[in-house]
Write a protein that holds these residues in place. Structure first.
Motif, short mmCIF file in Angstrom:
data_model
loop_
_atom_site.label_atom_id
_atom_site.label_comp_id
_atom_site.label_asym_id
_atom_site.label_seq_id
_atom_site.Cartn_x
_atom_site.Cartn_y
_atom_site.Cartn_z
N ALA A 223 0.67 -1.33 0.07
CA ALA A 223 0.10 -0.02 0.06
C ALA A 223 0.62 1.15 0.04
O ALA A 223 0.70 2.30 -0.63
CB ALA A 223 -0.79 -0.03 1.28
N LEU A 224 1.92 1.25 0.68
CA LEU A 224 2.70 2.45 1.13
C LEU A 224 3.80 2.59 0.25
O LEU A 224 4.53 3.77 0.32
CB LEU A 224 2.90 2.82 2.54
CG LEU A 224 1.67 2.71 3.33
CD1 LEU A 224 2.11 2.78 4.86
CD2 LEU A 224 0.82 3.95 3.17
N GLY A 225 4.40 1.47 -0.22
CA GLY A 225 5.72 1.52 -1.05
C GLY A 225 6.84 1.08 -0.30
O GLY A 225 6.67 0.81 1.02
N ARG A 226 7.84 0.80 -0.85
CA ARG A 226 9.00 0.09 -0.07
C ARG A 226 9.98 1.22 0.77
O ARG A 226 10.08 1.02 1.90
CB ARG A 226 10.23 -0.35 -1.07
CG ARG A 226 9.66 -1.19 -2.33
CD ARG A 226 8.56 -1.99 -2.00
NE ARG A 226 8.16 -3.06 -3.14
CZ ARG A 226 7.11 -3.57 -3.31
NH1 ARG A 226 6.11 -3.27 -2.40
NH2 ARG A 226 6.86 -4.37 -4.45
N ARG A 227 9.95 2.38 0.27
CA ARG A 227 10.89 3.58 0.91
C ARG A 227 9.91 4.21 2.02
O ARG A 227 10.78 4.03 3.24
CB ARG A 227 11.15 4.62 -0.24
CG ARG A 227 12.07 5.52 0.38
CD ARG A 227 12.42 6.62 -0.82
NE ARG A 227 12.80 7.94 -0.28
CZ ARG A 227 11.93 9.03 0.11
NH1 ARG A 227 10.56 8.91 -0.56
NH2 ARG A 227 12.42 9.92 0.20
N PHE B 41 13.37 -4.26 -1.47
CA PHE B 41 13.71 -2.89 -2.13
C PHE B 41 14.95 -3.06 -3.15
O PHE B 41 14.87 -2.71 -4.23
CB PHE B 41 13.87 -2.16 -0.91
CG PHE B 41 14.05 -0.51 -1.43
CD1 PHE B 41 13.14 -0.03 -2.47
CD2 PHE B 41 14.58 0.35 -0.49
CE1 PHE B 41 13.28 1.46 -2.68
CE2 PHE B 41 14.93 1.73 -0.75
CZ PHE B 41 14.23 2.09 -2.11
N ILE B 42 15.82 -3.87 -2.60
CA ILE B 42 17.16 -3.91 -3.22
C ILE B 42 17.03 -4.92 -4.69
O ILE B 42 17.38 -4.33 -5.81
CB ILE B 42 18.29 -4.58 -2.50
CG1 ILE B 42 18.42 -4.08 -1.35
CG2 ILE B 42 19.51 -4.59 -3.02
CD1 ILE B 42 19.45 -4.59 -0.13
N ALA B 43 16.19 -5.89 -4.38
CA ALA B 43 15.82 -6.90 -5.58
C ALA B 43 15.47 -6.00 -6.60
O ALA B 43 15.53 -6.20 -7.79
CB ALA B 43 15.32 -8.10 -5.17
N GLU B 44 14.23 -5.34 -6.30
CA GLU B 44 13.53 -4.60 -7.13
C GLU B 44 14.42 -3.46 -7.92
O GLU B 44 13.95 -3.14 -9.06
CB GLU B 44 12.21 -3.94 -6.74
CG GLU B 44 11.31 -5.23 -6.38
CD GLU B 44 9.91 -4.43 -5.98
OE1 GLU B 44 9.03 -5.32 -6.08
OE2 GLU B 44 9.63 -3.50 -5.55
N ARG C 144 9.37 -0.61 -9.83
CA ARG C 144 8.59 -1.82 -9.80
C ARG C 144 7.17 -1.42 -9.08
O ARG C 144 6.29 -1.69 -9.65
CB ARG C 144 9.13 -3.10 -9.43
CG ARG C 144 10.19 -3.67 -10.43
CD ARG C 144 10.63 -4.97 -10.49
NE ARG C 144 11.04 -5.64 -11.22
CZ ARG C 144 12.54 -5.35 -11.84
NH1 ARG C 144 13.27 -4.43 -11.05
NH2 ARG C 144 13.04 -6.02 -12.86
N TRP C 145 7.37 -0.94 -7.94
CA TRP C 145 6.26 -0.73 -7.02
C TRP C 145 5.49 0.40 -7.90
O TRP C 145 4.41 0.56 -7.86
CB TRP C 145 6.65 -0.36 -5.47
CG TRP C 145 5.52 0.06 -4.86
CD1 TRP C 145 4.58 -0.66 -4.21
CD2 TRP C 145 5.14 1.52 -4.48
NE1 TRP C 145 3.62 -0.09 -3.58
CE2 TRP C 145 3.87 1.16 -3.63
CE3 TRP C 145 5.53 2.66 -4.71
CZ2 TRP C 145 3.17 2.24 -3.14
CZ3 TRP C 145 4.75 3.74 -4.33
CH2 TRP C 145 3.54 3.48 -3.71
N LEU C 146 6.01 1.61 -8.25
CA LEU C 146 5.60 2.72 -8.93
C LEU C 146 4.80 2.26 -10.19
O LEU C 146 3.61 2.62 -10.33
CB LEU C 146 6.51 3.56 -9.42
CG LEU C 146 7.47 4.40 -8.19
CD1 LEU C 146 8.57 5.26 -8.53
CD2 LEU C 146 6.58 5.48 -7.53
N VAL C 147 5.48 1.34 -10.88
CA VAL C 147 4.61 0.81 -12.23
C VAL C 147 3.22 0.12 -11.49
O VAL C 147 2.19 0.05 -12.23
CB VAL C 147 5.24 -0.09 -13.10
CG1 VAL C 147 4.60 -0.99 -13.96
CG2 VAL C 147 6.49 0.54 -13.64
N LEU C 148 3.50 -0.76 -10.60
CA LEU C 148 2.20 -1.24 -10.04
C LEU C 148 1.35 -0.41 -9.48
O LEU C 148 -0.21 -0.70 -9.70
CB LEU C 148 2.85 -2.20 -8.65
CG LEU C 148 1.70 -3.09 -8.04
CD1 LEU C 148 1.27 -4.45 -9.06
CD2 LEU C 148 2.18 -3.77 -6.77
#
Ligand code: BGC
Length: 461
Positions: free
Chosen positions: A65-69, A116-119, A183-187
């Protein structure tokens, strides 16, 4: 930028390791301030894995919901606050609460940091980059042992706990300067932001169009397959779930944390005399763990995941059995054999079983359930960690060191079979390719051996 990102995200690993190791060295001075019943003592120790279990459960939903960072920033703030509170408490129950909070932060970060690192990492160095996280765990353990060695004395536990706030604050400041996972941003449908983030990660002048297009195509394919985002329980996701949870089961049941938490006791069983000798031997365990993890980082993207795991399981199984025999036959085997075998055991763990479960859980899950999948895998990590650490004293009292290590060795032999039969080779395969392979219903262990499946926007091997 990717090196900076990996270094910052790995601070979460440093805190993971520090809080695992610190309780072992802080315990005597803690008992001096707060004489605790065995139950209180056990709960104070176990509060971190317990809090982490809850953190791991929450992490998937939070990060989706909130992102990795942003989620890592919340965890970093909790780390700093938890460490300060743990250092100034005036009663045992407050310490338990503080350690539960610390555990919560560790549990969340242990899912989101490797993710986060893998993405964010480019394919060719993804293994090495995610493994910086494991390296940081081992560095955290060494630091905590060294702190214990340097600060040995009454009431020093407050300083030991307080020191954990420093990496927490550095972590928070570092995160401010990082871009969100593309990747999260595209999602989330934020393709323009994803492109900007990818530009920052890959450096000026890099062409990121194909990489972002492949991620977008992958998200669309996910939605076409399931007509909505896939469930973590969807049959085609199941092989990934098995890999994630079983690898951590094997990692923990290899007995690693029996050694990390109870190394001095083990050396005592081996007939080593003197507290300092034991502590030095413990630091030896910590340093070998750290140094061999560096070696692993160089091999993971070259040799591949499967060969390393098979070598690691053979090494841990053999050394555990050697220790079991040497402990029983102390008249025949000198105690240095046990010390050498234990160090070789740690080396076998660090070359493979240490970094690979964290790495592979960040690789095998489809994007839209990656958070949930890693949460569940991480629960397996903390749950079995808790069980082994909690039961090991009981095992020592009942079946003895030799019995306990023989059980761990049997699990490692099971690990060889599991790796040979089921484990996929993810070296050199993009996250999108892994996902397309799963979605096509292909057995995961065929990955890296069969001709590739086409992925829009990217060429397969
Ligand atoms: C495990 C920890 C363990 C550490 C030792 C990690 O991969 O998850 O439980 O203490 O390795 O280096």
């Amino acid at each position: 930028m990717i090196y900076f990102l990996a270094a910052v995200a790995a601070i979460a690993g440093l805190l993971f390791g520090y809080d695992e190791g610190v309780i072992a060295v802080a315990s005597p001075s803690l008992q001096h301030t707060f004489p605790m019943s065995p139950l209180e003592d056990g709960f104070t120790t176990a509060a971190v894995p317990l809090g982490a279990l809850v953190g791991a459960i929450l992490a998937g939903k939070l990060t989706q919901a909130l992102g990795r960072r942003r989620v890592l920033m919340m965890a970093a703030a909790l780390f700093a606050v938890g460490a300060v509170v743990a250092a100034i408490v005036g009663a045992v129950w407050m310490l338990m609460v503080a350690r539960l909070v610390l555990g919560l932060a560790i549990g969340v970060a242990a899912v989101v940091a490797p993710l986060f690192i893998a993405e964010a990492a480019p394919l060719s160095i993804r293994g090495a980059m995610v493994s910086t996280y494991q390296l940081a765990i081992t560095a955290g353990i060494v630091l905590s042992y060294l702190t214990g060695l340097l600060l040995g004395g009454e009431d020093t536990w407050r300083i030991m706990f307080a020191l954990g706030a420093i990496p927490g604050i550095v972590f928070l400041i570092g995160l401010v300067f990082l871009p969100e996972s593309p990747r999260w941003l595209v999602l989330k449908g934020r393709d323009a932001d994803a492109t900007a983030s990818m530009h920052r990660l890959r450096g000026p002048g890099a062409d990121v169009t194909a990489e972002v297009a492949a991620i977008r195509a992958n998200v669309e394919a996910e939605h076409r397959t399931a007509e909505r985002a896939p469930s973590i329980l969807a049959p085609w996701v199941r092989p990934a779930l098995i890999i994630g949870t079983v690898l951590f089961f094997l990692q923990q049941l290899s007995g690693i944390n029996a050694v990390i938490y109870y190394a001095p006791t083990i050396f005592q069983h081996a007939g080593l005399d003197g507290h300092t000798t034991q502590v030095m031997a413990t630091v030896g365990v910590g340093i070998v763990n750290f140094a061999v993890t560096i070696l692993a980082m160089g091999l993971i993207d070259r040799l591949g995941r499967r060969p390393l795991l098979i070598i690691g399981f053979i090494g841990t199984a053999v050394t555990l059995l050697v220790i079991a025999v040497a402990v029983v036959e102390q008249d025949i085997f000198p105690s240095w054999i046990i010390v050498v075998a234990l160090l070789l055991y740690i080396a076998s763990f660090a070359i493979s079983l240490g970094p690979l479960p964290h790495l592979m859980m960040s690789e095998v899950f489809p994007l839209s359930v990656r958070g949930a999948g890693m949460s569940i895998s991480s629960c397996s990590n903390w749950g079995f960690n808790f069980i082994v650490v909690f039961l090991f004293p009981l095992m020592l009292a009942t079946i003895g060191l030799a019995g306990a290590f023989t059980l761990f060795a049997i699990v490692c032999i099971g690990g060889i079979l599991f790796t040979m039969a089921l484990l996929p080779e993810t070296r050199g395969v993009s996250l999108e390719q892994i996902e397309a392979h799963l979605r096509a219903g292909e057995p995961l262990n065929a990955l890296g051996t069969r001709p590739a499946i086409a992925v829009a926007g990217g060429t397969r091997r």
